[in-house]
Design a protein around this motif. Structure first.
Motif, PDB file in Angstrom:
ATOM      1  N   ASN A  39      43.126  47.686  30.847  1.00 23.89           N
ATOM      2  CA  ASN A  39      42.239  47.759  32.001  1.00 23.89           C
ATOM      3  C   ASN A  39      41.309  46.559  32.067  1.00 23.89           C
ATOM      4  O   ASN A  39      40.967  46.082  33.139  1.00 23.89           O
ATOM      5  N   PHE A  40      40.921  46.116  30.898  1.00 22.80           N
ATOM      6  CA  PHE A  40      40.073  44.930  30.843  1.00 22.80           C
ATOM      7  C   PHE A  40      40.797  43.727  31.463  1.00 22.80           C
ATOM      8  O   PHE A  40      40.211  42.949  32.225  1.00 22.80           O
ATOM      9  N   GLY A  41      42.066  43.614  31.142  1.00 24.88           N
ATOM     10  CA  GLY A  41      42.858  42.542  31.739  1.00 24.88           C
ATOM     11  C   GLY A  41      42.916  42.676  33.254  1.00 24.88           C
ATOM     12  O   GLY A  41      42.774  41.690  33.988  1.00 24.88           O
ATOM     13  N   THR A  42      43.070  43.908  33.707  1.00 25.53           N
ATOM     14  CA  THR A  42      43.101  44.135  35.156  1.00 25.53           C
ATOM     15  C   THR A  42      41.769  43.749  35.793  1.00 25.53           C
ATOM     16  O   THR A  42      41.728  43.172  36.877  1.00 25.53           O
ATOM     17  N   LYS A  43      40.705  44.060  35.086  1.00 22.64           N
ATOM     18  CA  LYS A  43      39.375  43.729  35.599  1.00 22.64           C
ATOM     19  C   LYS A  43      39.249  42.216  35.752  1.00 22.64           C
ATOM     20  O   LYS A  43      38.796  41.721  36.779  1.00 22.64           O
ATOM     21  N   LEU A  44      39.649  41.517  34.736  1.00 20.38           N
ATOM     22  CA  LEU A  44      39.601  40.057  34.781  1.00 20.38           C
ATOM     23  C   LEU A  44      40.453  39.541  35.938  1.00 20.38           C
ATOM     24  O   LEU A  44      40.066  38.658  36.696  1.00 20.38           O
ATOM     25  N   TRP A  45      41.629  40.116  36.040  1.00 18.85           N
ATOM     26  CA  TRP A  45      42.572  39.725  37.085  1.00 18.85           C
ATOM     27  C   TRP A  45      41.931  39.885  38.471  1.00 18.85           C
ATOM     28  O   TRP A  45      42.007  39.007  39.322  1.00 18.85           O
ATOM     29  N   ASN A  46      41.266  41.011  38.643  1.00 19.01           N
ATOM     30  CA  ASN A  46      40.679  41.277  39.945  1.00 19.01           C
ATOM     31  C   ASN A  46      39.452  40.423  40.208  1.00 19.01           C
ATOM     32  O   ASN A  46      39.176  40.090  41.357  1.00 19.01           O
ATOM     33  N   ALA A  47      38.735  40.108  39.178  1.00 18.29           N
ATOM     34  CA  ALA A  47      37.600  39.203  39.356  1.00 18.29           C
ATOM     35  C   ALA A  47      38.116  37.855  39.835  1.00 18.29           C
ATOM     36  O   ALA A  47      37.548  37.236  40.743  1.00 18.29           O
ATOM     37  N   ALA A  48      39.204  37.417  39.230  1.00 20.11           N
ATOM     38  CA  ALA A  48      39.785  36.140  39.643  1.00 20.11           C
ATOM     39  C   ALA A  48      40.307  36.252  41.072  1.00 20.11           C
ATOM     40  O   ALA A  48      40.145  35.327  41.887  1.00 20.11           O
ATOM     41  N   ARG A  49      40.879  37.377  41.368  1.00 23.90           N
ATOM     42  CA  ARG A  49      41.413  37.597  42.698  1.00 23.90           C
ATOM     43  C   ARG A  49      40.284  37.528  43.724  1.00 23.90           C
ATOM     44  O   ARG A  49      40.385  36.875  44.765  1.00 23.90           O
ATOM     45  N   TYR A  50      39.200  38.162  43.386  1.00 26.24           N
ATOM     46  CA  TYR A  50      38.026  38.127  44.266  1.00 26.24           C
ATOM     47  C   TYR A  50      37.532  36.692  44.441  1.00 26.24           C
ATOM     48  O   TYR A  50      37.242  36.242  45.551  1.00 26.24           O
ATOM     49  N   ALA A  51      37.454  36.002  43.318  1.00 23.61           N
ATOM     50  CA  ALA A  51      36.941  34.626  43.364  1.00 23.61           C
ATOM     51  C   ALA A  51      37.805  33.772  44.287  1.00 23.61           C
ATOM     52  O   ALA A  51      37.296  33.020  45.118  1.00 23.61           O
ATOM     53  N   LEU A  52      39.095  33.912  44.143  1.00 27.36           N
ATOM     54  CA  LEU A  52      39.998  33.121  44.978  1.00 27.36           C
ATOM     55  C   LEU A  52      39.853  33.495  46.446  1.00 27.36           C
ATOM     56  O   LEU A  52      39.831  32.631  47.322  1.00 27.36           O
TER      57      LEU A  52
END
Length: 884
Positions: free
Chosen positions: A578-591
């Motif tokens: 889930n932590f990986g997903t969180k990171l993934w989504n933060a990056a997704r948001y940033a982009l």
RNA sequence: GGGCGCGUAGCUCAGCGGGAGAGCACUACGUUGACAUCGUAGGGGUCGCUGGUUCAAUCCCAGCCGCGCCCACCA
């Protein structure tokens, strides 16, 4: 645009191939960078990846990636071990299926079979290791039976022999009657067994009615008895010392001797002596010159040294027969049930038999001395430290190391025998022939010793043999000694200690600076994983389900500084997935919000407080990581990354910057996009050693530097101190305040935004004073009550809040249970009063004021003030909630 | 028998002389456009027991109780 979730399976193979294609794992002996070396413990060539491997190799990979990014010329030297007995057993099993035995093939043909097997199946574990993301320098992969390594083995053997540190000796060894080989003490496991203790009556010679009672757990060995021992001070037997007993069933006349070994408190105080089949008896026998009577053959069947009746019987059959015969003669005094430990071979699984044979030994005690000193003097350091005790304990009591094995697969001992038995130990047959010619004055036929060496003999040379020793290669000069050896405590004796001895002896220097010892992986209940318990967890399945990064991160996060065993629960892995997903989504948001890596971005020049704040927090995290890595505190590494990513970057920074991005001025938006991109980029670097795949994928997606792989990127180092204490204090304080405000909710029926405003207005006269002193940011926060509760664009259930240039939305609960809220505030008040009372008591204590350091006293006063302030705020909130 | 280590929230574990922490689990509420693989808040602990040292002990020392591991031995 990124997908909504990270799909590990789709990218892991891709990135691994990219890394290998870019030779990202390769060390460079010509590099000017300082080297960093880890010797990969050679994996058993018969092995397949288990969860313990996953732990040890994850840790090593995390280290090697970290130091590689730090700019070191990183060598992770991989390889496999020929695993003598284990491999031979595998191939023998295959032969057995065809109804064959190795003897049917003969040595050479059998060895060819093993090599075939190795070529076909021996690479499994190395392939599986790649799934874990291990970035070892595969081009340098070695095998303990490579030509080069075999040469090193021969040279070490010959040198040690000529130095008198290897010798041949006839002693009792641990004989495995199933595998037909000697094994070392370390390969013997004590297995608790329910047995019996038989008390036999041995008749005294010349005294018809007198017997001496001896006890044994192994009646069959009495056929090889050559004495009885009693304690010299044992009055019961004093008159018998020097007399003889007539050994029943055999009729042999054997002496009664006095020896301290016999313990008057145990059993009858008299012990039967079987010097050829018991280590203690052997020593006693040596002191009293007792006869060594070998009664077993190599299968542990009785041989010709026993009365005809028993010959050819298996040891267990013989046991029953001996007991029956003694019973018949009335010579059994009594029989007790008895729980004891029986030595078993750790591979063969049968009880080992102490057996008298000729074997080769290493004079371990001599080699151990400098190896002990090296650790005493800190040339090699164990982490955690306490393992040094284990190491010392064993090394100081070390026994001669039996290195010969009566199997075929392995390094054949470079010893040749002349017709009269003279031994010639040389590098090769020609040298041996030359030596023999010199010795005999003519050419003679030589016969090579058939035995091979203990597998651990070649493993002991691994730190230098893999680097080309005995040749003086550039690699040897550059990468020896290694920086750290990572392994489990279970092979400190087998491997670590022996590498220390061999490394120091042949290289003149310890083989590694640090030995990092980690625990064992157990299941979630702390049980050892085993096939019979059915609780084995397959790391490859975990990787399939959760992704490699989650598995690695989990294992590292569970690796605590105390070196405790790792209790692995699948739910934990899920959490880190889930932590990986969180990171993934933060990056997704940033982009999605236009964040990008801007090479011109200078983090030190941010103007927005939130941007300054996150940049500082990132630098702080990086510093913490460096400290944690240096101390091998992998759980801290994991916690720092987790906390920064989730609870600083995602929870606060992204929330704080949303209003800027949606409503800020152009400059603020540009700066925030650049800052977000920059922080994300740096964060990916920091996360990369732990989570190489997701970070590499995001690095590619963020489009950071299209030409550079993240694995080859530099580790962040922040020359300037990016932490602005003022901004940090303000934002940290704001966060705390917001959290508190969230906790102190107000009445129902008031629109959400208004609740907060009212609360602030009513509650914090003192807070407000303080806020005013805190500068712009909090000052604006203090003006919260001016925010229009009905402001447009404020999402439902949220309140608008201003921090610096930023406007954020704070979700608030709509429905609050008034009674529950009052009760909670009441408890809070009580708790705070209690704490304040404690401090008051302390501050009233004269001795405390006199003896405690002034800063501690100051601290306590400050803390009291804070608590009082908080208590007042809570009190006002409580009052507001109370019925009029 | 010798040695090492561990007993802190329901679970897994950090902390190791001055405010009892994290993750998971649990409860309540929420779900706004990065994320339900989510958010906010909450409940829950005489830090194994007993003494000692200290102005102050979860932390240092000693003893005890419980648990684990390693080494040796049990005739």
């Amino acid at each position: 645009m990124l997908e909504k979730t990270f799909r590990p399976a789709e990218v892991e193979a891709k990135h691994y191939a990219r890394w290998e294609g870019a030779k990202a794992f390769a060390a460079d002996p010509k590099s000017k960078a300082p080297p960093y070396t880890i010797m990969m413990p050679p994996a058993n060539v018969t092995g397949s990846l288990h969860i313990g491997h996953a732990l040890t190799f994850s840790i090593q990979d995390i280290l090697i990636r970290y130091y590689r990014m730090k700019g070191r010329d990183a060598l992770w030297q991989p390889g496999t071990d020929h695993a003598g007995i284990a491999t031979q057993m595998v191939v023998e099993r295959q032969l057995a299926e065809e109804g064959l035995h190795r003897r049917d093939l003969g040595r050479d043909a059998f060895l060819n079979k093993v090599w075939d097997w190795k070529a076909q199946s021996g690479g499994t574990i190395m392939r599986q290791l790649r799934r874990l993301g291990t970035s070892a320098d595969w081009a340098r992969e070695r095998f303990t039976m490579d030509d080069g390594l075999s040469l090193a083995v021969r040279k070490v053997f010959v040198d040690l022999y000529k130095q008198g540190l290897i010798y041949r000796d006839k002693r009792l060894v641990n004989w495995d009657p199933k595998l037909h080989t000697a094994i070392s003490d370390l390969e013997v496991q004590q297995v608790e067994t329910k047995g019996k203790l038989w008390h036999f009556k041995y008749p005294i010679e010349g005294k018809t009615d007198r017997f001496i009672v001896v006890a044994t757990t192994r009646p069959e060995t009495m056929l090889g008895d050559s004495g009885v021992a009693v304690h010299p001070d044992d009055d019961r037997y004093k008159d018998l010392v020097g007399k003889h007993v007539i050994l029943p069933l055999v009729g042999r006349r054997i002496p009664i001797v006095a020896d301290d070994y016999a313990d008057p408190e145990t059993g009858s105080g008299a012990v039967k002596m079987t010097p050829a089949h018991d280590f203690n008896d052997f020593e006693v026998g040596r002191r009293h010159d007792l006869e060594l009577i070998n009664i077993f053959d190599r299968d542990a069947r009785l041989n010709d040294q026993v009365p005809e009746k028993y010959r050819g019987l298996d040891r267990y059959a013989a046991r029953e027969q001996v007991v029956a015969d003694l019973e018949a003669k009335g010579l059994i005094d009594r029989v007790e049930r008895h729980l004891h430990k029986v030595p078993h071979g750790d591979r063969g699984g049968v009880a080992i038999e102490p057996w008298l044979t000729d074997q080769w030994y290493v004079d371990a005690a001599t080699l151990a001395k400098p190896a002990i000193e090296a650790v005493e003097q800190g040339q090699t350091r164990f982490v955690p430290r306490q393992w040094e005790n284990t190491y010392f304990e064993w090394m100081r009591n070390i026994q001669p190391w039996c290195i010969s094995r009566q199997i075929w697969w392995g390094h054949q001992i470079p010893a040749w025998y002349g017709p009269d038995g003279t031994v010639f130990v040389e590098m090769g047959e020609q040298e041996a022939e030359a030596a023999a010619r010199k010795h005999y004055g003519k050419a003679v036929a030589l016969e090579r010793d058939a035995d091979v060496l203990d597998t651990w003999f070649s493993s002991a040379l691994w730190p230098f043999s893999t680097l080309g020793w005995p040749e003086e290669t550039p690699e040897l000069a550059r990468y020896y000694p290694g920086d750290v050896l990572v392994t489990g405590f279970d092979i400190i004796f087998f491997w670590v200690a022996r590498m220390m001895m061999m490394g120091i002896h042949f290289m003149g220097e310890v083989p590694f600076r640090d030995v990092y010892i980690h625990g064992l992986v157990r299941d979630q209940h702390g049980q050892k994983m085993s096939k019979s318990k059915g609780n084995i967890v397959d790391p490859l399945e975990l990787i399939d389900s959760y992704g490699c990064d989650a598995v690695r991160f989990t294992l590292a996060a569970l690796t605590t500084p105390a070196g405790r065993d790792v209790k692995l629960a699948e739910s934990t892995i899920e959490g880190y997935r889930n932590f990986g997903t969180k990171l993934w989504n933060a990056a997704r948001y940033a982009l999605m919000n236009g964040a990008a890596i801007d090479p011109k971005f200078d983090p030190a020049k941010c103007r927005q407080p939130v941007n300054r704040w996150i940049v500082g927090k990132l630098a702080e995290t990086a510093r913490g990581l460096d400290e944690a890595f240096a101390a091998y505190r992998f759980n801290d590494v994991a916690a720092l990354l987790y906390h920064f990513t989730w609870h600083q970057f995602c929870d606060w920074y992204i929330e704080f910057t949303k209003p800027i991005l949606s409503r800020g001025d152009e400059a603020a938006i540009a700066e925030t996009r650049a800052a977000t991109g920059w922080v994300l980029g740096e964060l990916l670097r920091l996360l990369h050693p732990m989570m190489p795949f997701i970070t590499e994928e995001l690095w590619e997606q963020v489009g950071a530097s299209r030409n550079e792989l993240l694995i080859a990127a530099d580790w962040p180092s922040f020359a300037a101190d990016l932490t602005d204490p003022e901004v940090e204090a303000e934002i940290d304080w704001t966060i705390r305040l917001i959290s508190e405000v969230r906790a102190v909710r107000a009445e129902v029926n008031v629109p959400a935004a208004a609740k907060l405003a009212l609360l602030m207005k009513g509650a914090d006269i003192k807070t407000r004073t303080r806020l005013a002193a805190q500068g712009e940011i909090v000052e604006r926060l203090a003006r919260l009550d001016r925010i229009d509760p009905d402001a447009k664009d404020v999402p439902k259930g949220a309140v608008q809040i201003v921090i610096g240039e930023a406007t954020a939305y704070l979700p608030l609960a709509d429905a609050i249970d008034l009674d529950q809220e009052r009760a909670r505030l009441g408890r809070e008040t009580f708790k705070l009063d209690g704490e304040i009372g404690k401090i008051d008591k302390k501050l009233a204590n004269q001795q405390f004021l006199a003896k405690a350091p002034p800063e501690v006293v100051e601290e306590q006063k400050e803390r009291r003030a804070e608590l009082v302030e908080k208590r007042d705020r809570v009190a006002v909130a409580l009052e507001r909630l109370s019925p009029a």
